[in-house]
Design a protein around this motif. Structure first.
Motif, short mmCIF file in Angstrom:
data_model
loop_
_atom_site.label_atom_id
_atom_site.label_comp_id
_atom_site.label_asym_id
_atom_site.label_seq_id
_atom_site.Cartn_x
_atom_site.Cartn_y
_atom_site.Cartn_z
N LEU A 65 -8.21 0.28 1.86
CA LEU A 65 -7.05 0.98 2.21
C LEU A 65 -5.80 1.22 1.45
N VAL A 66 -5.85 0.12 0.41
CA VAL A 66 -4.79 0.03 -0.48
C VAL A 66 -5.10 1.51 -1.75
N ALA A 67 -6.27 1.75 -1.65
CA ALA A 67 -6.70 2.77 -2.45
C ALA A 67 -6.04 4.21 -1.94
N LEU A 68 -5.71 4.29 -1.01
CA LEU A 68 -4.97 5.44 -0.47
C LEU A 68 -3.64 5.42 -1.08
N LYS A 69 -3.04 4.50 -1.59
CA LYS A 69 -1.84 4.53 -2.07
C LYS A 69 -1.74 5.30 -3.44
N LYS A 70 -3.02 5.05 -3.96
CA LYS A 70 -3.01 5.81 -5.40
C LYS A 70 -2.91 7.30 -5.24
N LYS A 71 -3.36 7.74 -4.00
CA LYS A 71 -3.40 9.30 -3.68
C LYS A 71 -2.00 9.62 -3.23
#
Ligand code: SAM
Ligand code: SF4
Length: 434
Positions: A65-71
């Motif tokens: 879910l942390v990857a969503l922060k990149k977007k």
């Protein structure tokens, strides 16, 4: 544009209850539910740490879910539940994009914490274990259209079973005032809820001033428009005669008890620090069956506790054959950090645990299937919960907590009706309205 939230819930019913409460606070604060985390402005994972596998699952989900922060750099990412409580600030270090870590006893402060986070406050780990349980008053619209609801009446556990992490993460037992519980129950009834399950890690040790658990059940039984009451989880060592008598005297109390036994060998029960013997456990079941003939009994059991021999395991199987549980939740023992069992010698290899678990589950499957088949031809009262998963049938539950499906007719949703059982499988029953 409206903001959206997404909550993913892992673990026990107490987490489900907390997630419902968090959803309501988010909706009160102007958020709408999103179907997927990619479409949300606030994402929360409510976690469980009772077994190592559950904790790993929570951490790997957070990692993804942390990857969503990149977007979406505006996204607020939060973690709640037992992993949040246990690991606290360590999670903020491990996941630099995580905004909030919220322990189970901090949920009452969520509104204030959310506001701070929205205003660009610093990243925060709120993990107090000693607050009183949250007061969930008002706003029960969340349960509109639900036939059944959970209601947490106490938090924490004082038992310190040697394998269990719960007392360390959920803190000591704290019970909510009966007045508050009954008001919440009345509000649920006003929203159309017909069945309430009272929740606690150790629900039958509920005590608030002069009110003990049987007294609370009596007061719940008086509530108009609530048809059914259930509770979970009870501990055998706190199951008093007065409590057992409730199954005779209280007509709304469902004929079902979930009473974990964990192991069938007295030697293992002692090292687990469970506070009862197999003989005492079997006596309790006998008394329960006398108090309410036909009562369903379900339980939790573990295989592969440190030092468990083949003979110990045979005693567990023997107890299962003796009691004939309606159903069982069975687990492989898993080491939890900080617990006495985690430091014990005589760890059982994983493959041996698997072999034992498989034997145990096969035995229980036979018993459950046989018991379900014994119901074919019987007429049973069920509470209709709604459409079945496939949507072609109605799904209902017996007082003994078994699922019954029958032909669709929406006028029966949320009513008590009688069905004649026609067919039975391991998971559910099929019936016809009588
Ligand atoms: N309070 C309840 C009781 O005492 O029976 C149970 C609560 S616990 C969250 C749910 C179940 O998880 C337990 O009954 C036990 O069977 C299982 N469990 C707890 N700790 C475990 C561990 N370290 N490894 C495997 N299973 C565990
Ligand atoms: Fe864990 Fe034992 Fe408390 Fe249940 S009673 S939550 S198993 S410590």
């Amino acid at each position: 544009m409206a903001k959206h939230y997404y909550i993913e819930t892992m673990g026990c019913q107490m987490n489900e209850y907390d997630s419902n409460h968090l959803s309501r606070i988010l909706e009160d604060s102007g958020y709408l539910p999103a179907n997927e985390p990619e479409k949300a402005d606030f994402v929360l994972v409510n976690t469980c740490s009772v077994r190592a596998k559950a904790e790993q699952k929570a951490l790997s989900r957070l990692g993804r879910l942390v990857a969503l922060k990149k977007k979406n750099s505006q996204l607020l990412l939060a973690v709640a539940g037992c992993v949040a409580q246990q690991r606290g600030t360590e999670l903020l270090e491990r996941f630099p994009d995580l905004d909030l870590v919220l322990g189970p006893r901090e949920i009452g402060r969520f509104k204030e914490i959310l506001r701070k986070a929205e205003n660009g406050g610093t990243r925060l780990a709120a993990v107090n274990t000693h607050r009183t349980p949250v007061s969930f008053m008002g706003g029960f619209e969340y349960f509109r259209n639900s036939v059944k609801a959970y209601l947490t009446i106490m938090e924490g556990c004082n038992n310190f079973c040697s394998y269990c992490v719960v007392p360390y993460v959920r803190g000591r037992e704290t019970s909510r005032p009966p007045r508050e519980i009954l008001e919440e129950a009345r509000n649920l009834a006003l929203q159309g809820v017909k069945e309430i399950t009272l929740l606690g890690q150790n629900v039958n040790s509920y005590v608030y001033e002069n009110t003990r658990f049987p007294g609370l059940l009596q007061a719940m039984n008086e509530l108009k428009d609530i048809h059914r009451i259930r509770f979970t989880t009870s501990h055998p060592k706190d199951l008093s005669t007065e409590m057992i008598q409730c199954f005779t005297g209280l007509d709304k109390l469902c004929p079902h008890i979930h009473l974990p036994f964990q192991a069938g060998s007295n030697r293992i029960l002692k090292v687990m620090k469970r506070g009862y013997t197999r003989e005492k456990y079997m006596d309790l079941i006998r008394e329960l069956r006398q108090a309410r003939p036909g009562i369903a009994v379900t339980s939790d059991v573990m295989v592969g506790f440190p030092g468990e021999t083949d003979d110990d395991f045979e005693l567990t199987l023997d107890l299962i054959r003796n009691i004939e549980f309606d159903n069982l939740f069975s687990f492989k023992y898993s080491d939890r950090q900080g617990t006495p069992a985690g430091r014990m010698k005589g760890k059982i290899p994983e493959d041996q645990k698997l072999v034992r678990l498989d034997r145990l589950q096969r035995l229980q499957r036979e018993i459950t299937l046989r018991k379900n088949k014994e119901l074919v031809g019987k007429i049973i009262e069920v509470l209709v919960e709604g459409k079945s998963k496939k949507g072609e049938q109605l799904t209902a539950r017996t007082g003994t907590n078994k699922v019954v499906n029958f032909a669709y007719n929406n006028i029966y949703i949320s009513s008590l009706v009688n069905v004649k059982i026609k067919r039975a499988s391991f998971n559910s029953l099929w019936g016809e309205l009588t």
